[in-house]
Motif scaffolding. Sequence first.
Motif, short mmCIF file in Angstrom:
data_model
loop_
_atom_site.label_atom_id
_atom_site.label_comp_id
_atom_site.label_asym_id
_atom_site.label_seq_id
_atom_site.Cartn_x
_atom_site.Cartn_y
_atom_site.Cartn_z
N GLN A 37 47.26 41.40 42.29
CA GLN A 37 46.11 41.56 43.17
C GLN A 37 46.40 42.47 44.37
N THR A 38 47.52 43.18 44.33
CA THR A 38 47.95 43.95 45.50
C THR A 38 47.32 45.34 45.52
N PHE A 39 45.98 45.37 45.54
CA PHE A 39 45.26 46.62 45.63
C PHE A 39 44.91 46.91 47.09
N GLY A 40 44.58 48.17 47.36
CA GLY A 40 44.02 48.50 48.66
C GLY A 40 45.01 48.79 49.76
N GLY A 41 46.26 49.12 49.41
CA GLY A 41 47.22 49.43 50.46
C GLY A 41 47.68 48.20 51.22
N PRO A 42 48.39 48.39 52.32
CA PRO A 42 48.96 47.25 53.05
C PRO A 42 47.91 46.27 53.55
N ALA A 43 46.75 46.76 53.93
CA ALA A 43 45.71 45.84 54.41
C ALA A 43 45.28 44.87 53.32
N LEU A 54 36.28 53.59 40.38
CA LEU A 54 34.99 53.27 40.98
C LEU A 54 34.83 51.77 41.18
N GLY A 55 35.31 50.97 40.23
CA GLY A 55 35.16 49.53 40.35
C GLY A 55 36.11 48.90 41.34
N LEU A 56 37.36 49.35 41.35
CA LEU A 56 38.36 48.70 42.18
C LEU A 56 38.33 49.14 43.63
N GLY A 57 38.18 50.45 43.87
CA GLY A 57 38.25 50.96 45.23
C GLY A 57 37.28 50.30 46.20
N PRO A 58 35.97 50.34 45.93
CA PRO A 58 35.03 49.71 46.86
C PRO A 58 35.21 48.20 46.98
N ALA A 59 35.59 47.53 45.89
CA ALA A 59 35.76 46.08 45.95
C ALA A 59 36.88 45.69 46.89
N VAL A 60 37.90 46.54 47.01
CA VAL A 60 39.01 46.26 47.91
C VAL A 60 38.55 46.17 49.35
N LEU A 61 37.49 46.90 49.70
CA LEU A 61 36.98 46.86 51.07
C LEU A 61 36.66 45.44 51.51
N ALA A 62 36.03 44.68 50.63
CA ALA A 62 35.68 43.30 50.97
C ALA A 62 36.92 42.47 51.25
N ILE A 63 37.96 42.67 50.46
CA ILE A 63 39.20 41.91 50.64
C ILE A 63 39.86 42.26 51.96
N VAL A 64 39.86 43.54 52.31
CA VAL A 64 40.47 43.98 53.56
C VAL A 64 39.71 43.42 54.76
N VAL A 65 38.39 43.52 54.73
CA VAL A 65 37.58 42.99 55.84
C VAL A 65 37.81 41.49 55.98
N GLN A 66 37.89 40.80 54.87
CA GLN A 66 38.15 39.37 54.91
C GLN A 66 39.49 39.07 55.58
N ALA A 67 40.50 39.90 55.31
CA ALA A 67 41.81 39.70 55.94
C ALA A 67 41.75 39.93 57.44
N VAL A 68 41.05 40.97 57.85
CA VAL A 68 40.93 41.27 59.28
C VAL A 68 40.29 40.09 60.02
N ILE A 120 45.16 47.14 60.70
CA ILE A 120 44.49 46.83 59.44
C ILE A 120 43.03 47.26 59.51
N ALA A 121 42.39 47.03 60.65
CA ALA A 121 40.99 47.44 60.81
C ALA A 121 40.85 48.96 60.70
N SER A 122 41.81 49.70 61.29
CA SER A 122 41.73 51.17 61.21
C SER A 122 41.94 51.65 59.78
N LEU A 123 42.85 50.99 59.04
CA LEU A 123 43.04 51.33 57.63
C LEU A 123 41.79 51.02 56.82
N ALA A 124 41.14 49.92 57.15
CA ALA A 124 39.90 49.56 56.46
C ALA A 124 38.83 50.63 56.69
N LEU A 125 38.73 51.11 57.93
CA LEU A 125 37.75 52.16 58.23
C LEU A 125 38.09 53.44 57.47
N TYR A 126 39.37 53.82 57.49
CA TYR A 126 39.79 55.02 56.76
C TYR A 126 39.47 54.89 55.27
N PHE A 127 39.79 53.74 54.72
CA PHE A 127 39.57 53.50 53.30
C PHE A 127 38.08 53.53 52.98
#
Length: 451
Positions: free
Chosen positions: A26-32, A122-136, A375-382
């Motif tokens: 499940q380690t998608f989306g970079g460090p965030a 297309l499927g994985l990239g945008p879905a990772v955003l939700a996981i990152v925001v949840q972590a923040v 992490i928030a800045s990485l989420a914005l970049y992503f």
Amino acid sequence: MSDTVKRDDVVPLRQATRAWFLVSLQTFGGPAGQIAVMQRMLVDERRWIGQQRFLFALSYCTLLPGPEAQQLATYVGWLLNGVRGALVAGVLFVLPGLVAMLVLSAVYVTYGDTAVLDGLFLGLGPAVLAIVVQAVLRIARRSMTHPVLVALAVSSFVALAFFAVPFPYVLVVAAVVGWTARRALATSSASAPPDDGPPPLVPDEALHADRPSSRRTAAVLGIGLVLWMAPVALAAMVLGGGSTVVDQGVFFGGTAVISFGGAYAVLAFVAQRAVDVYGWLSPGEMVRGLALAETTPGPLVMVVQFVAFLGAYRDPGALSPWAAAVVASLVVTWVTFVPSFVFILLGAPYVERLRGHRGLTAALTGITAAVVGVIASLALYFAVHTLFDGTTAVTAGWLSFDVPRPSTVRWDAVAMAALGFGLAFAARWSVLRTLAVCAVLGLTVGVVRSF
């Protein structure tokens, strides 16, 4: 074999191995995204480690060169199962990404871009955003116990996202501010509400610890250096000192120990050298490699495997192109990650011994607050580079950031991101389940578009 707890195991190693394997998938989306997965699985769900202990380890790992999320996994594995746990956690964290990147590199060399791969991304990239925001949100809620920490998190986000302040500077300032405000932070920590849910199943005092000693330090350092340099030395003996595999091993091995500043900072340096100096790949291929790394499991620095594969495939020397590409990929991955194991096994006992030191704890608390902003800045970049195909660079004085061009919005990615947020927040689905559904939908779209 039973799950009996052995010496140095505070959690049965077999049980911990299963958990780390699930984390690795499940380690998608970079460090965030990777920190988010470990936060959810190890702190929130299994309660193997407390929130503050997790954040303390994260703060230390952010100070080290190399991939902090993989180092965090290694550190937590060491706390739970000693050296064996560190090796299991660290290796499993990298293994799925290594296999995935090896396969995708081979597919790219053979077929180039494909609609199916684009659909998967297309499927994985945008879905990772939700996981990152949840972590923040989760880490911020549990670590922001004082206005100073809130200010540090916001300032770090603004500095990184809009002023392109070098990452090490942000950490240094955060540590100084935390140390300066140590009395106030100690008071707020003592009066802060406990973590959500029950206390961790493993109390802090039961976690693994090694007594620091010069003998242990020399052993870890000596063994680590030999293991780190051995593949490159062997390649030089067999293939010659001027081979592509040796050049790549030396370059990426050196990069691994000076890679301060986060994944994007070091990848900018790697891209410049790999493209302009060594000519291992083109600028467009470097971008594609980064896209592959962002949408496959494992650290973003796994893009170096893609670089090595293409460079060795095109200049194989005495080997066949495919043999050279595979060997280069494995050697580069080895020299990139071995230092991370050495840093953790070498430094963790000393850091743990100083954990009760008020000044150090306050400095690391300040760094933890800064990490929320990171992490928030990485989420914005992503988000910007996932939901839009084009951006406009804004540079005015000290300001430096990218503004997305509305005309380039990717509505399919926006829809997939909305689905990911709905599954993660509204339906409260697990990370793996959310990613699986989005990946299947993305693959379906890719297959349909291919006809």
